[in-house]
Every structure is written in structure tokens, then in C-alpha cells.
Write a protein that holds these residues in place. Structure first.
Motif, PDB file in Angstrom:
ATOM      1  N   HIS A 263     -34.117 -39.896  28.394  1.00  0.00           N
ATOM      2  CA  HIS A 263     -34.287 -40.209  26.965  1.00  0.00           C
ATOM      3  C   HIS A 263     -34.132 -38.979  26.081  1.00  0.00           C
ATOM      4  O   HIS A 263     -34.392 -39.049  24.878  1.00  0.00           O
ATOM      5  N   GLY A 264     -33.725 -37.868  26.646  1.00  0.00           N
ATOM      6  CA  GLY A 264     -33.432 -36.702  25.836  1.00  0.00           C
ATOM      7  C   GLY A 264     -34.529 -35.670  25.739  1.00  0.00           C
ATOM      8  O   GLY A 264     -34.379 -34.672  25.023  1.00  0.00           O
ATOM      9  N   ALA A 265     -35.657 -35.887  26.436  1.00  0.00           N
ATOM     10  CA  ALA A 265     -36.736 -34.904  26.397  1.00  0.00           C
ATOM     11  C   ALA A 265     -36.350 -33.664  27.204  1.00  0.00           C
ATOM     12  O   ALA A 265     -35.590 -33.752  28.169  1.00  0.00           O
ATOM     13  N   ASN A 266     -36.881 -32.514  26.805  1.00  0.00           N
ATOM     14  CA  ASN A 266     -36.624 -31.300  27.567  1.00  0.00           C
ATOM     15  C   ASN A 266     -37.522 -31.252  28.804  1.00  0.00           C
ATOM     16  O   ASN A 266     -38.344 -32.147  29.029  1.00  0.00           O
ATOM     17  N   PHE A 267     -37.368 -30.206  29.583  1.00  0.00           N
ATOM     18  CA  PHE A 267     -38.083 -30.085  30.849  1.00  0.00           C
ATOM     19  C   PHE A 267     -39.598 -30.153  30.652  1.00  0.00           C
ATOM     20  O   PHE A 267     -40.291 -30.927  31.319  1.00  0.00           O
ATOM     21  N   ALA A 268     -40.124 -29.332  29.738  1.00  0.00           N
ATOM     22  CA  ALA A 268     -41.566 -29.255  29.537  1.00  0.00           C
ATOM     23  C   ALA A 268     -42.134 -30.565  28.978  1.00  0.00           C
ATOM     24  O   ALA A 268     -43.201 -31.023  29.400  1.00  0.00           O
ATOM     25  N   THR A 269     -41.412 -31.187  28.037  1.00  0.00           N
ATOM     26  CA  THR A 269     -41.869 -32.449  27.459  1.00  0.00           C
ATOM     27  C   THR A 269     -41.838 -33.567  28.494  1.00  0.00           C
ATOM     28  O   THR A 269     -42.757 -34.396  28.564  1.00  0.00           O
ATOM     29  N   SER A 270     -40.803 -33.589  29.315  1.00  0.00           N
ATOM     30  CA  SER A 270     -40.715 -34.582  30.394  1.00  0.00           C
ATOM     31  C   SER A 270     -41.862 -34.406  31.373  1.00  0.00           C
ATOM     32  O   SER A 270     -42.439 -35.388  31.867  1.00  0.00           O
ATOM     33  N   HIS A 271     -42.201 -33.157  31.641  1.00  0.00           N
ATOM     34  CA  HIS A 271     -43.312 -32.867  32.552  1.00  0.00           C
ATOM     35  C   HIS A 271     -44.631 -33.368  31.967  1.00  0.00           C
ATOM     36  O   HIS A 271     -45.449 -33.984  32.666  1.00  0.00           O
ATOM     37  N   GLN A 284     -56.038 -46.557  38.418  1.00  0.00           N
ATOM     38  CA  GLN A 284     -55.865 -47.947  38.832  1.00  0.00           C
ATOM     39  C   GLN A 284     -55.879 -48.047  40.357  1.00  0.00           C
ATOM     40  O   GLN A 284     -55.685 -47.062  41.060  1.00  0.00           O
ATOM     41  N   LYS A 285     -56.084 -49.238  40.873  1.00  0.00           N
ATOM     42  CA  LYS A 285     -56.004 -49.477  42.322  1.00  0.00           C
ATOM     43  C   LYS A 285     -54.605 -49.950  42.680  1.00  0.00           C
ATOM     44  O   LYS A 285     -54.125 -50.942  42.145  1.00  0.00           O
ATOM     45  N   GLY A 286     -53.939 -49.233  43.597  1.00  0.00           N
ATOM     46  CA  GLY A 286     -52.590 -49.588  43.992  1.00  0.00           C
ATOM     47  C   GLY A 286     -51.566 -49.079  42.991  1.00  0.00           C
ATOM     48  O   GLY A 286     -51.891 -48.344  42.053  1.00  0.00           O
ATOM     49  N   ALA A 287     -50.313 -49.460  43.220  1.00  0.00           N
ATOM     50  CA  ALA A 287     -49.217 -48.958  42.385  1.00  0.00           C
ATOM     51  C   ALA A 287     -48.688 -49.995  41.404  1.00  0.00           C
ATOM     52  O   ALA A 287     -48.308 -49.652  40.277  1.00  0.00           O
ATOM     53  N   PHE A 288     -48.636 -51.272  41.796  1.00  0.00           N
ATOM     54  CA  PHE A 288     -48.050 -52.294  40.936  1.00  0.00           C
ATOM     55  C   PHE A 288     -49.089 -52.778  39.934  1.00  0.00           C
ATOM     56  O   PHE A 288     -49.683 -53.847  40.086  1.00  0.00           O
ATOM     57  N   VAL A 289     -49.300 -51.991  38.914  1.00  0.00           N
ATOM     58  CA  VAL A 289     -50.326 -52.291  37.918  1.00  0.00           C
ATOM     59  C   VAL A 289     -49.666 -52.437  36.547  1.00  0.00           C
ATOM     60  O   VAL A 289     -48.582 -51.900  36.306  1.00  0.00           O
ATOM     61  N   PRO A 290     -50.287 -53.167  35.635  1.00  0.00           N
ATOM     62  CA  PRO A 290     -49.730 -53.284  34.279  1.00  0.00           C
ATOM     63  C   PRO A 290     -49.636 -51.920  33.610  1.00  0.00           C
ATOM     64  O   PRO A 290     -50.536 -51.085  33.743  1.00  0.00           O
ATOM     65  N   ILE A 291     -48.546 -51.679  32.891  1.00  0.00           N
ATOM     66  CA  ILE A 291     -48.308 -50.402  32.233  1.00  0.00           C
ATOM     67  C   ILE A 291     -48.543 -50.557  30.727  1.00  0.00           C
ATOM     68  O   ILE A 291     -47.898 -51.390  30.090  1.00  0.00           O
ATOM     69  N   PRO A 292     -49.445 -49.766  30.164  1.00  0.00           N
ATOM     70  CA  PRO A 292     -49.684 -49.851  28.712  1.00  0.00           C
ATOM     71  C   PRO A 292     -48.406 -49.600  27.918  1.00  0.00           C
ATOM     72  O   PRO A 292     -47.586 -48.750  28.274  1.00  0.00           O
ATOM     73  N   SER A 293     -48.252 -50.309  26.816  1.00  0.00           N
ATOM     74  CA  SER A 293     -47.034 -50.222  26.013  1.00  0.00           C
ATOM     75  C   SER A 293     -46.847 -48.848  25.381  1.00  0.00           C
ATOM     76  O   SER A 293     -45.734 -48.488  24.979  1.00  0.00           O
ATOM     77  N   LYS A 294     -47.919 -48.057  25.294  1.00  0.00           N
ATOM     78  CA  LYS A 294     -47.819 -46.751  24.635  1.00  0.00           C
ATOM     79  C   LYS A 294     -46.826 -45.831  25.345  1.00  0.00           C
ATOM     80  O   LYS A 294     -46.218 -44.959  24.702  1.00  0.00           O
ATOM     81  N   PHE A 295     -46.634 -46.024  26.648  1.00  0.00           N
ATOM     82  CA  PHE A 295     -45.724 -45.141  27.372  1.00  0.00           C
ATOM     83  C   PHE A 295     -44.271 -45.415  26.997  1.00  0.00           C
ATOM     84  O   PHE A 295     -43.497 -44.486  26.768  1.00  0.00           O
ATOM     85  N   LYS A 296     -43.887 -46.692  26.923  1.00  0.00           N
ATOM     86  CA  LYS A 296     -42.524 -47.009  26.493  1.00  0.00           C
ATOM     87  C   LYS A 296     -42.321 -46.610  25.039  1.00  0.00           C
ATOM     88  O   LYS A 296     -41.240 -46.153  24.652  1.00  0.00           O
ATOM     89  N   ALA A 297     -43.360 -46.763  24.234  1.00  0.00           N
ATOM     90  CA  ALA A 297     -43.253 -46.363  22.830  1.00  0.00           C
ATOM     91  C   ALA A 297     -43.051 -44.855  22.714  1.00  0.00           C
ATOM     92  O   ALA A 297     -42.268 -44.389  21.877  1.00  0.00           O
ATOM     93  N   GLN A 298     -43.711 -44.101  23.560  1.00  0.00           N
ATOM     94  CA  GLN A 298     -43.552 -42.647  23.536  1.00  0.00           C
ATOM     95  C   GLN A 298     -42.135 -42.234  23.911  1.00  0.00           C
ATOM     96  O   GLN A 298     -41.589 -41.284  23.353  1.00  0.00           O
ATOM     97  N   LEU A 299     -41.524 -42.957  24.840  1.00  0.00           N
ATOM     98  CA  LEU A 299     -40.157 -42.645  25.250  1.00  0.00           C
ATOM     99  C   LEU A 299     -39.190 -42.771  24.077  1.00  0.00           C
ATOM    100  O   LEU A 299     -38.215 -42.018  23.994  1.00  0.00           O
ATOM    101  N   THR A 300     -39.428 -43.703  23.194  1.00  0.00           N
ATOM    102  CA  THR A 300     -38.508 -43.889  22.070  1.00  0.00           C
ATOM    103  C   THR A 300     -38.534 -42.699  21.122  1.00  0.00           C
ATOM    104  O   THR A 300     -37.567 -42.460  20.390  1.00  0.00           O
ATOM    105  N   THR A 301     -39.620 -41.957  21.106  1.00  0.00           N
ATOM    106  CA  THR A 301     -39.680 -40.790  20.218  1.00  0.00           C
ATOM    107  C   THR A 301     -38.802 -39.659  20.732  1.00  0.00           C
ATOM    108  O   THR A 301     -38.367 -38.806  19.948  1.00  0.00           O
ATOM    109  N   PHE A 302     -38.540 -39.638  22.031  1.00  0.00           N
ATOM    110  CA  PHE A 302     -37.702 -38.565  22.581  1.00  0.00           C
ATOM    111  C   PHE A 302     -36.268 -38.703  22.095  1.00  0.00           C
ATOM    112  O   PHE A 302     -35.632 -37.721  21.714  1.00  0.00           O
ATOM    113  N   SER A 303     -35.737 -39.914  22.112  1.00  0.00           N
ATOM    114  CA  SER A 303     -34.348 -40.117  21.706  1.00  0.00           C
ATOM    115  C   SER A 303     -34.145 -39.789  20.232  1.00  0.00           C
ATOM    116  O   SER A 303     -33.060 -39.465  19.805  1.00  0.00           O
ATOM    117  N   ALA A 304     -35.248 -39.879  19.451  1.00  0.00           N
ATOM    118  CA  ALA A 304     -35.158 -39.573  18.028  1.00  0.00           C
ATOM    119  C   ALA A 304     -34.918 -38.087  17.772  1.00  0.00           C
ATOM    120  O   ALA A 304     -34.458 -37.693  16.725  1.00  0.00           O
TER     121      ALA A 304
END
Length: 305
Positions: A263-271, A284-304
Motif C-alpha cells: 500500500h505504499g508504506a515505507n519500511f519503518a511504517t510497515s513494521h 485472541q485465541k487461535g488465528a482465524f479471528v475477526p479483524i477490527p476494521s481499523k486495520f483496513k482503514a489504516q492501510l488506506t492512509t498509506f496509499s494517500a
């Protein structure tokens, strides 16, 4: 890295059987399966290639993948569906795998070939490559990689003793562009390449140069994580959180880091993004857990940017 990648996640799908105190429960897992789930949850286009048994657990696995909206190409075979008994010791999972399992013999099919040739990233680990032979998953992986020399090759070393050999690890390392390892795997590689006397940063640099890697992801459990290329370096402490378990933490970190880069983030921001995401998964317990929408929303700021 701004287009939506086509990602192939190759390897084991299995049932994690958790044993804790007087309780036992099972959830769908396997590093490639976890990785595929996290990529899709973050908006990437990832597809799982694996194999399950023609049995109750195999049917249940396919139903679960459908429920989780994970794209897959999976054949059912006469081998049993993979299982792993997991006990948690000092907040770290200990694994006991059944063998052979259906994912040991993932076949090379017309659909496998098509998916492989169209992939931008091909992700794999060492566990599904534990056997040799014409009908082994390793043979299929080599065919996939040979058919697509342009794809980025992501290796999550994922060492699970006694299911690997030095010869196989060296073969897999020679195929990788990006390497993900944890602290124990880093110790193994330092011994393998006689790097024990070097600092962490110098040892990572030597691995990058010797193995001709784009970069390395090193997760360090409670001590955080490091990502490093020949020209970039980022080290971060783990975020404080109430840890439920660490199953899927490394897979979530890898998916988040690569997606942020895409999404265009640099190394440090991606980290930083990957650190936040994997810290949440540890609550959370296990791996297949619901993902809060804030993470996808944060990704959109990188492309900006």
C-alpha cells in the motif's frame, strides 16, 4: 508495490488441537492457511493450495474455509487430514504433528499450474516440504516455482523438529527472496552458516548477502521484532497486551508487513503496522479471528501518501 497482488499460499492446512488444563478444543490452522486468511482479511487477494483427507475433518476444513471466505484449491485424498496437538508452555505453543498427512502430497494439477503462473507472490514454508519424491508437496512446489520465475518468493522457515533436514533447509533458502524467521530459527541459521560470533544486525546482514534476499523478517517473541534489508533496518519492541496465545502471530505479522508495503508504506511504517496487527492477534485465541476494521482503514492512509 501499489497494485493488488495475487498471492499463492502453499502448504499445510490442519486442525490445531489445543490441550490446556482440563480443556480440549480444535481450530483450523497451518501457517500457509493462517497467512492466506490474514492477507484476505487485510484486503489482498490470496489463495490457498493444499490437500485434505476424504474424511470428516477434511469436510469440516473445507466448510470452514468457505465460511471464512478463504479462496482455495484443495483436493481430498485417501491420506488423513492434518492434525497437530498443541500444548501451551510459558505462553509458547508446543506442536505434535500427525504423519503422513494429506498436505504431505499436494498434487500438481492444471488449476495449480494456472494459479502459480498468475501469482505475484508465492508463499511457502518448510513443514509441507518434509518429504521427498515425485508425489511429495516439495516436488509440486518446485514445479510451481519453475513455472513462474517472476513471482516474489516468501519463505516462512517455520522449523518444526524433527520435520526438517539441513539439506532441505538449504534448498528452500536458495529459492527465497524474502525470509521470515523466529528467534530459534535465527539461532539455527547462525550455527548453520557459522555466524554465532556476529551481532544480531551483522548476522542478519550476512544472511541477506549470502542468500541474496530482498529482506528478512525476524520475530523475537516478547522482545519484539526486526525487519532488515541490505539498506533498511527497523527494530521495535512488542506492544503491551494481555496475551491469550501466540498461534498465528508470526503469520499475521508477515501478512501485515507485506500488505503495508504493497500500500505504499515505507519500511519503518510497515513494521509499525505489522507490530500493531500481530499484537492484536496475540490477544485472541487461535488465528482465524475477526479483524477490527481499523486495520483496513489504516492501510488506506498509506496509499494517500
Amino acid at each position: 508495490m501499489k497494485k493488488r497482488h495475487q498471492i499463492l499460499c502453499f502448504g499445510e492446512i490442519l486442525w490445531d488441537i489445543f490441550h490446556e488444563k482440563d480443556q480440549t478444543w480444535q481450530v483450523l490452522g497451518g501457517a500457509p492457511s493462517n497467512l492466506c486468511y490474514f492477507f484476505n482479511a487485510l484486503g489482498e487477494s490470496a489463495q490457498l493450495i493444499s490437500q485434505v483427507g476424504n474424511d470428516e475433518l477434511g469436510d469440516k476444513a473445507l466448510m470452514q474455509l468457505e465460511k471464512l471466505n478463504i479462496p482455495y484449491h484443495i483436493i481430498q485424498s485417501d491420506l488423513p487430514t492434518g492434525k497437530v496437538d498443541i500444548t501451551i508452555e510459558n505462553q509458547e505453543p508446543q506442536y505434535q504433528f500427525n504423519e503422513p498427512a494429506a498436505w504431505d502430497s499436494i498434487p500438481y494439477t492444471e488449476n495449480t499450474s494456472h494459479i502459480g503462473k498468475s501469482a505475484d507472490i508465492i508463499a511457502f514454508g518448510s513443514l509441507a516440504q518434509r518429504y521427498e519424491g515425485n508425489n511429495s508437496s516439495f516436488a509440486t512446489l518446485k514445479q510451481i516455482l519453475a513455472s513462474n520465475t517472476d513471482a516474489i518468493r516468501f519463505l516462512d522457515l517455520n522449523l518444526r523438529a524433527p520435520h526438517f533436514t539441513e539439506k532441505r533447509i538449504l534448498e528452500l533458502l536458495s529459492l527465497a527472496d524474502i525470509l521470515k524467521i523466529n528467534e530459534e530459527e535465527f539461532k539455527y541459521l547462525k550455527q548453520l552458516f557459522s555466524l554465532e560470533k556476529l551481532s544480531t544486525r551483522d548476522a542478519l546482514y550476512q544472511l541477506i548477502i549470502m542468500l541474496k534476499l530482498n529482506f528478512i523478517i525476524l520475530t523475537l517473541g516478547a522482545n519484539g521484532s526486526i525487519v532488515m534489508s541490505e539498506t533498511d533496518y527497523s527494530a521495535k519492541s512488542i506492544q503491551k497486551a494481555e496475551i491469550k496465545d501466540t498461534v498465528g502471530a508470526g503469520d499475521s505479522f508477515s501478512a501485515a508487513f507485506l500488505t503495508a508495503l504493497n500500500h505504499g508504506a515505507n519500511f519503518a511504517t510497515s513494521h509499525h503496522f505489522a507490530n500493531q496487527f500481530s499484537s492484536y492477534i496475540c490477544t485472541q485465541k487461535g488465528a482465524f479471528v475477526p479483524i477490527p476494521s481499523k486495520f483496513k482503514a489504516q492501510l488506506t492512509t498509506f496509499s494517500a501518501w
